[in-house]
Design an enzyme around this catalytic site. Structure first.
Site, short mmCIF file in Angstrom:
data_model
loop_
_atom_site.label_atom_id
_atom_site.label_comp_id
_atom_site.label_asym_id
_atom_site.label_seq_id
_atom_site.Cartn_x
_atom_site.Cartn_y
_atom_site.Cartn_z
N VAL A 20 48.18 -25.76 23.11
CA VAL A 20 49.55 -26.26 23.16
C VAL A 20 50.22 -25.92 24.49
O VAL A 20 50.77 -26.78 25.17
CB VAL A 20 50.37 -25.67 21.99
CG1 VAL A 20 51.84 -26.10 22.11
CG2 VAL A 20 49.79 -26.11 20.67
N ASP A 38 49.90 -15.69 30.07
CA ASP A 38 49.05 -15.42 28.93
C ASP A 38 48.56 -13.98 29.03
O ASP A 38 48.29 -13.48 30.14
CB ASP A 38 47.86 -16.38 28.89
CG ASP A 38 47.22 -16.47 27.52
OD1 ASP A 38 47.39 -17.51 26.85
OD2 ASP A 38 46.55 -15.50 27.10
N ARG A 43 41.27 -15.65 30.56
CA ARG A 43 41.79 -17.03 30.50
C ARG A 43 42.60 -17.34 31.75
O ARG A 43 42.45 -18.40 32.36
CB ARG A 43 42.65 -17.22 29.26
CG ARG A 43 43.31 -18.60 29.17
CD ARG A 43 44.21 -18.70 27.95
NE ARG A 43 43.45 -18.60 26.72
CZ ARG A 43 42.86 -19.62 26.14
NH1 ARG A 43 42.96 -20.83 26.67
NH2 ARG A 43 42.18 -19.47 25.03
N THR A 88 50.29 -19.11 15.53
CA THR A 88 50.91 -18.57 14.32
C THR A 88 49.95 -18.79 13.15
O THR A 88 50.09 -19.75 12.39
CB THR A 88 52.26 -19.26 14.03
OG1 THR A 88 52.11 -20.68 14.18
CG2 THR A 88 53.34 -18.76 14.98
N THR A 123 54.32 -23.35 15.44
CA THR A 123 54.63 -23.80 14.09
C THR A 123 55.06 -22.62 13.22
O THR A 123 54.35 -21.61 13.14
CB THR A 123 53.40 -24.49 13.47
OG1 THR A 123 53.01 -25.58 14.29
CG2 THR A 123 53.72 -24.99 12.07
N CYS A 263 46.12 -25.83 12.29
CA CYS A 263 47.30 -26.60 11.88
C CYS A 263 47.23 -26.99 10.41
O CYS A 263 47.90 -26.39 9.58
CB CYS A 263 47.44 -27.86 12.75
SG CYS A 263 47.93 -27.52 14.45
N ARG A 334 38.54 -21.81 15.57
CA ARG A 334 39.54 -21.13 14.75
C ARG A 334 39.63 -21.77 13.36
O ARG A 334 39.80 -22.96 13.22
CB ARG A 334 40.91 -21.16 15.42
CG ARG A 334 41.04 -20.20 16.59
CD ARG A 334 42.41 -20.30 17.22
NE ARG A 334 42.63 -21.59 17.85
CZ ARG A 334 43.80 -21.98 18.36
NH1 ARG A 334 44.85 -21.20 18.28
NH2 ARG A 334 43.90 -23.16 18.94
#
Length: 429
Positions: A20, A38, A43, A88, A123, A263, A334
């Site tokens: 995102v 981050d 990364r 989240t 989210t 999600c 994930r």
């Protein structure tokens, strides 16, 4: 705030540079100075070299971008606007885990100055931004919402592996803590999306809109999964039924499958958690979650039943799982429900091997306790095509013959080889 950004006097900071945050950061960096932050130093190092660790973006996406990538929170003091896009997830008991979100809020609170803006994209359940995140920022910064800083919410709509619905051509829902904040945030996102901005009356409405987008999809897939269980008992192929039903003008076509990821398989639990907190026990939403969370074990059961019926020694039976990511054509593992299939098969002491063209074997080992093999070898008693990666779409019946025993089962979860497997037993959802 916008004047400071457009003049280059101050920067916009994006907290969290995953699926995102990175597209948002690079999109904004075409127009204003951006700090991409981050906590993962590896990364950040890759991003500084113009490489997306998730392989979603190309080198061209990094070009002509006024952006600095950093893991140093002190650099964030140069920012006047903060976009928070951290994960989240839920915990092992499907309870919302806000730890990363609240840590991000604390980081913002430690560096934000008077007049700053904070926009959340992660989210959450309705009310989380104002009830959970804002108090953290106020406490650490010493600033008050409204007078010291403003806050907003614009739910993310990034779809990993989807090159059509990108940040630049999807409608962005926005809301602010007041009318001024809403208008300002709408103008900010208006710079990066050509599809337009949809303003809503409150942050809670924006949070709720996001949570039901994925809850609706979860429920529709749950219906398809339950139908596939019923049709299997009837000896009917679900995908053929769906093709026939889809000829009606108002039929909405969904497909059965494993529902994982960060999600669809997670967001409904945020809504039911908040509902329970308010004294309401969800019925329909949790029923859908029950069906979808059980599909990995259901697939494994079908494979085990075949092996028991066709193999003299179950412990010697070999099963190949093709695909380990949570969906096709991504590297993201994930909340992959393929892990449920693997663990359920291993519980029967079967020899299970897993292959995937994009997933990282070490990450799978750390997260789920199994790694990948590079190339299938020998003869398998069952093959489960769990994820329909593009690399698998051209495989033929002859290929599956070459890697399986004559009695083998080809378990094609998404039905991509229907009518193409002739000399092995075939099953799909």
């Amino acid at each position: 705030m916008l004047d400071d950004l457009l003049s280059g006097k101050r920067a916009l900071a994006v907290i969290g540079l995953g699926y995102v945050g990175l597209p948002v950061a690079l999109g904004m960096a075409k127009h204003v100075p951006v700090i991409g932050f981050d906590i993962n130093k590896d990364r950040v190092a890759q991003l500084q070299q113009g490489t997306d660790p998730a392989n979603e973006l190309t080198a061209a996406d990094f070009s002509n971008s006024n952006i600095r990538f950093t893991a140093d929170a002190e650099v964030l003091r140069e920012a006047v606007c903060f976009i928070v896009a951290v994960p989240t997830p839920v915990d092992d008991h499907n309870v919302p885990d806000l730890s990363m979100l609240l840590k991000a809020a604390a980081t913002v609170g430690s560096v934000i100055s008077e007049g700053g803006y904070v926009i959340f994209e992660s989210t959450v359940y309705p009310g989380c931004t104002e009830e959970d995140c804002v108090p953290v920022i106020e406490k650490i910064s010493g600033l008050a919402l409204g007078t010291g800083f403003k806050v907003g919410y614009s739910p993310e709509r990034i779809n990993p592996g989807d090159q059509k619905h990108t940040l630049q051509n999807i409608i962005k829902v926005v809301a602010g803590c007041d009318e001024v904040a809403t208008e300002t945030i709408a103008k900010l996102y208006g710079m990066v999306t050509s599809a337009g901005v949809h303003k809503v009356s409150s942050i809670r409405v924006a949070e709720a809109a996001k949570i039901i987008e994925n809850t609706q999809r979860d429920l529709n897939i749950a219906l398809m999964n339950e139908l596939s269980i019923i049709f299997d008992k009837m000896g009917i192929n679900t995908f053929e039924v769906l093709e026939a039903a889809a000829t009606k003008w108002n039929f909405v076509k969904f497909s059965p499958g494993l529902v994982g990821g960060h999600c669809i398989g997670v967001d409904p639990y945020y809504l039911t958690y908040k509902a329970a907190e308010l004294g309401y026990s969800s019925k329909v939403i949790l029923a859908g979650r029950y069906i979808n969370d059980g599909m990995g074990a259901y697939v494994a059961k079908k494979v085990v039943q075949h092996i028991i019926a066709n193999c003299s020694n179950v412990r010697d039976a070999r099963v190949l799982i093709m695909g380990a990511t949570f969906k096709e054509n991504v590297t993201d593992i994930r909340n992959s429900k393929v892990a449920d299939v693997v663990h359920s098969l291993q519980a029967y002491h079967l020899q299970v091997e897993v292959t995937d063209p994009g997933a990282n074997s070490d990450e799978l080992q750390r997260e789920y306790g199994f790694g990948l093999i590079q190339v299938p070898h020998g003869k398998y008693d069952a093959v489960v095509i769990a994820v329909c990666h593009k690399e698998y779409l051209q495989l033929t019946g002859a290929y599956f013959e070459s890697i399986t025993q004559p009695h083998a089962l080809i378990a094609d979860i998404r039905g991509i080889y229907r009518n193409h497997i002739q000399s092995r037993q075939y099953w799909s959802l």
